[in-house]
Design a protein around this motif. Structure first.
Motif, PDB file in Angstrom:
ATOM      1  N   GLY A  20       0.793  -1.223   0.000  1.00 39.71           N
ATOM      2  CA  GLY A  20       0.000   0.000   0.000  1.00 39.71           C
ATOM      3  C   GLY A  20       0.822   1.268   0.000  1.00 39.71           C
ATOM      4  O   GLY A  20       0.279   2.360   0.123  1.00 39.71           O
ATOM      5  N   ARG A  21       2.147   1.132  -0.194  1.00 42.15           N
ATOM      6  CA  ARG A  21       3.021   2.301  -0.153  1.00 42.15           C
ATOM      7  C   ARG A  21       3.786   2.460  -1.466  1.00 42.15           C
ATOM      8  O   ARG A  21       3.978   1.513  -2.216  1.00 42.15           O
ATOM      9  N   TYR A  35       6.326   0.751  -6.253  1.00 41.77           N
ATOM     10  CA  TYR A  35       5.040   0.567  -5.580  1.00 41.77           C
ATOM     11  C   TYR A  35       4.931  -0.863  -5.070  1.00 41.77           C
ATOM     12  O   TYR A  35       5.395  -1.797  -5.719  1.00 41.77           O
ATOM     13  N   THR A  37       1.825  -3.220  -4.025  1.00 41.41           N
ATOM     14  CA  THR A  37       0.382  -3.421  -3.918  1.00 41.41           C
ATOM     15  C   THR A  37       0.117  -4.845  -3.442  1.00 41.41           C
ATOM     16  O   THR A  37       1.026  -5.655  -3.326  1.00 41.41           O
ATOM     17  N   ASP A  59      -0.261   9.070  -3.513  1.00 45.63           N
ATOM     18  CA  ASP A  59      -1.054   8.104  -2.766  1.00 45.63           C
ATOM     19  C   ASP A  59      -1.320   6.884  -3.641  1.00 45.63           C
ATOM     20  O   ASP A  59      -1.755   7.020  -4.791  1.00 45.63           O
TER      21      ASP A  59
END
Length: 106
Positions: A20-21, A35, A37, A59
């Motif tokens: 998530g970052r 990323y 995910t 984000d």
């Protein structure tokens, strides 16, 4: 797979980036956005195609990175803008080798 992976550059350890970052990382003399995910690790250019914003500081919403400057979104797997499919950022192939996150830039 163990050891050197041809054409791939190590950019991070798997523990460096929680799910998530996103973050900007150095790879072969350039800055890219990395990323993590639920589907795995992905990488694109760090520069937004709209006005040059830093995508690695945006984000991450599922598989979409949202630029922090003007809120343009891009699919992290393909680099395609979610609001206008004619706009893209370069997306790079990513492999995980043990605890190493590896990116192919070409």
């Amino acid at each position: 797979m163990d050891g050197v992976v041809p054409d791939f550059v190590e950019v991070a350890k798997t523990t460096d980036l929680p799910v998530g970052r996103a973050k900007a990382v150095s790879a072969a003399g350039r800055t890219i956005a990395l990323y993590h995910t639920a589907a795995g690790f992905f990488a694109t250019a760090n520069t937004c195609a709209h006005r040059g914003g830093p995508l690695g500081e945006g984000d991450l919403l599922g598989n979409e990175i949202v630029c922090p400057w003007h809120l343009w979104g891009f699919d992290v797997a393909t680099g395609v803008c979610t609001g206008d499919s004619s706009v893209t950022v370069p997306a790079y192939e990513v492999r995980v080798d043990g605890d190493r996150v590896m990116v192919r830039l070409e």
